[in-house]
Scaffold this motif. Structure first.
Motif, short mmCIF file in Angstrom:
data_model
loop_
_atom_site.label_atom_id
_atom_site.label_comp_id
_atom_site.label_asym_id
_atom_site.label_seq_id
_atom_site.Cartn_x
_atom_site.Cartn_y
_atom_site.Cartn_z
N LEU A 159 0.82 -1.22 0.00
CA LEU A 159 0.00 0.00 0.00
C LEU A 159 0.85 1.27 0.00
O LEU A 159 0.33 2.36 0.23
CB LEU A 159 -0.92 0.01 1.23
N SER A 160 2.14 1.15 -0.27
CA SER A 160 3.06 2.28 -0.14
C SER A 160 2.65 3.50 -0.97
O SER A 160 2.83 4.64 -0.55
CB SER A 160 4.48 1.86 -0.50
N LYS A 161 2.08 3.27 -2.14
CA LYS A 161 1.70 4.38 -3.01
C LYS A 161 0.52 5.18 -2.46
O LYS A 161 0.24 6.28 -2.94
CB LYS A 161 1.39 3.88 -4.41
N LYS A 162 -0.15 4.62 -1.46
CA LYS A 162 -1.28 5.33 -0.86
C LYS A 162 -0.88 5.99 0.46
O LYS A 162 -1.73 6.58 1.14
CB LYS A 162 -2.44 4.35 -0.62
N ILE A 163 0.39 5.89 0.80
CA ILE A 163 0.87 6.43 2.08
C ILE A 163 1.49 7.82 1.90
O ILE A 163 2.27 8.05 0.98
CB ILE A 163 1.92 5.49 2.71
N ILE A 164 1.12 8.71 2.79
CA ILE A 164 1.83 9.99 2.95
C ILE A 164 2.48 9.95 4.32
O ILE A 164 1.80 9.80 5.34
CB ILE A 164 0.88 11.20 2.87
N ALA A 165 3.79 10.04 4.35
CA ALA A 165 4.50 10.04 5.63
C ALA A 165 4.64 11.48 6.10
O ALA A 165 5.15 12.35 5.38
CB ALA A 165 5.87 9.39 5.48
N ILE A 166 4.16 11.74 7.32
CA ILE A 166 4.19 13.07 7.92
C ILE A 166 5.29 13.12 8.97
O ILE A 166 5.38 12.25 9.84
CB ILE A 166 2.83 13.39 8.58
N PHE A 167 6.12 14.15 8.90
CA PHE A 167 7.25 14.29 9.83
C PHE A 167 7.15 15.64 10.55
O PHE A 167 7.69 16.64 10.08
CB PHE A 167 8.58 14.20 9.08
N PRO A 168 6.44 15.68 11.68
CA PRO A 168 6.38 16.94 12.43
C PRO A 168 7.75 17.30 13.00
O PRO A 168 8.54 16.42 13.33
CB PRO A 168 5.38 16.64 13.56
N THR A 169 8.01 18.58 13.08
CA THR A 169 9.20 19.04 13.79
C THR A 169 8.79 19.26 15.25
O THR A 169 8.00 18.49 15.77
CB THR A 169 9.75 20.31 13.12
N LEU A 170 9.29 20.26 15.94
CA LEU A 170 8.92 20.48 17.34
C LEU A 170 7.47 20.94 17.42
O LEU A 170 7.11 21.94 16.80
CB LEU A 170 9.86 21.50 17.97
N VAL A 171 6.65 20.24 18.20
CA VAL A 171 5.20 20.47 18.19
C VAL A 171 4.74 21.21 19.45
O VAL A 171 4.92 20.74 20.58
CB VAL A 171 4.43 19.15 18.08
N PHE A 172 4.12 22.38 19.24
CA PHE A 172 3.44 23.11 20.30
C PHE A 172 1.94 22.85 20.20
O PHE A 172 1.43 22.52 19.13
CB PHE A 172 3.71 24.61 20.19
N GLY A 173 1.22 23.02 21.31
CA GLY A 173 -0.22 22.82 21.26
C GLY A 173 -0.84 22.94 22.64
O GLY A 173 -0.18 22.69 23.66
#
Length: 326
Positions: free
Chosen positions: A152-166
């Motif tokens: 399923l790799s072609k359907k994957i978006i890999a998200i790489f957050p940097t330093l997260v505030f919230g």
């Protein structure tokens, strides 16, 4: 036309709740929120007919086999760290088991959350992440490497957050407070000392509200999986890089503390202090100190998709965190 079903893992966490809240407000999608403790969800009305709560451990996906077969999109934010055994079970094994239960003919998109720490400046996997990384870093790197060749790799978006505030520190937010935002209080305790030091290091940051906008945009618009050099689309989430020195300036200005002459913290001086003082550091810490700059190209922010960032500057981060300016 039937509304799409979006499965969000780790939906009680800071980022997961921002995403779920955004989707309730800005889409017609039905949400499956996978959590261990539904009482931790504070930003979504659990009685909303578009929301279904899946209570259980990520390591037992067969409990929700039927629900997983029916989802159109997945936003996988759940993760584990601290315990090597659990990190491997959650960050690698559980991910593959979850993907194995999806209906290949129905699933349209999988947004997989990793960490920017496993990537170099040009968004390639760092070899050091496998050799020096903590159990969290190593399992994230290994999982990403294995996902590259997944059916399923072609359907994957890999998200790489940097330093997260919230979230906020004054208790007025409906969202959980991120670990980084919680750490702002300690940062202010030590700012009197930090103002004497000049640090040569750059980094990116992003607010969970801006992560939610980006993920919301991705799951509510047409997804084009095409990308050269990799089956998986990679997006590093962050604002334009700043420096630790500028961050210290912002914090001192925010607290009304005068700046002082600064002592450059050269790499050789850091190594000397580590040897002289009772400081214990890991191999990953040493690698990070040598690397110094944690910047990536390209980076993705709401502006990438025509939006407006909730917190584009550190001043806005401090303001949105509920900190009092002096």
């Amino acid at each position: 036309m039937k509304n799409e079903i979006i499965l969000i893992t780790g939906a009680s966490g800071c980022v997961g709740q921002y995403i779920a809240n955004w989707l309730i407000k800005n889409s017609n999608s039905e949400l499956f929120l996978w959590v261990r403790d539904p009482q931790k969800i504070t930003s979504v009305n659990l009685k909303n007919p578009r929301v279904k709560i899946l209570v259980g451990d990520l390591r037992q996906p067969k409990k929700f086999k039927q629900e997983i077969l029916n989802v159109d999109r997945v936003i996988h934010t759940a993760t584990a760290w601290g315990d090597p055994k659990r990190a491997k079970e959650v960050n690698i094994v559980a991910v593959k088991n979850l993907l194995g239960l999806l209906n290949p003919s129905k699933i349209k998109q999988i947004i997989y959350f990793s960490t920017a720490s496993v990537l170099d400046k040009n968004l390639n996997l760092l070899p050091e992440a496998f050799t020096y990384g903590t159990e969290y870093i190593q399992t994230k790197a290994q999982c990403l490497s294995e996902l590259e060749t997944h059916p399923l790799s072609k359907k994957i978006i890999a998200i790489f957050p940097t330093l997260v505030f919230g979230g906020r520190l004054d208790g007025t937010s409906i969202f959980p407070t991120s670990y980084l935002t919680q750490g702002l209080r300690d940062a202010f305790k030590w700012i009197w000392l930090a103002r004497w030091i000049k640090v040569f290091s750059r980094f990116h940051f992003i607010h969970a509200a801006d992560i939610a906008f980006i993920c919301g945009h991705l799951v509510t618009t047409h997804f084009d999986p095409a990308q050269q050099g990799s089956k998986i689309k990679k997006l590093v989430l962050g604002q334009p890089h700043t420096s630790i020195d500028k961050a210290i300036q912002t914090l001192t200005r925010w607290r009304g503390i005068k700046r002082t002459p600064q002592i450059p913290l050269w790499p050789w001086l850091v190594e000397l202090l580590i040897k002289l003082l009772p400081i214990q550091i890991t191999n990953w810490d040493r690698f990070s100190l040598r690397q110094r700059n944690f910047i990536h190209e390209p980076i993705t922010s709401p502006e990438t998709f025509g939006g407006t960032s909730y917190a584009k500057t550190l001043d806005q981060v401090l303001h949105n965190s509920g900190l009092t300016k002096q």
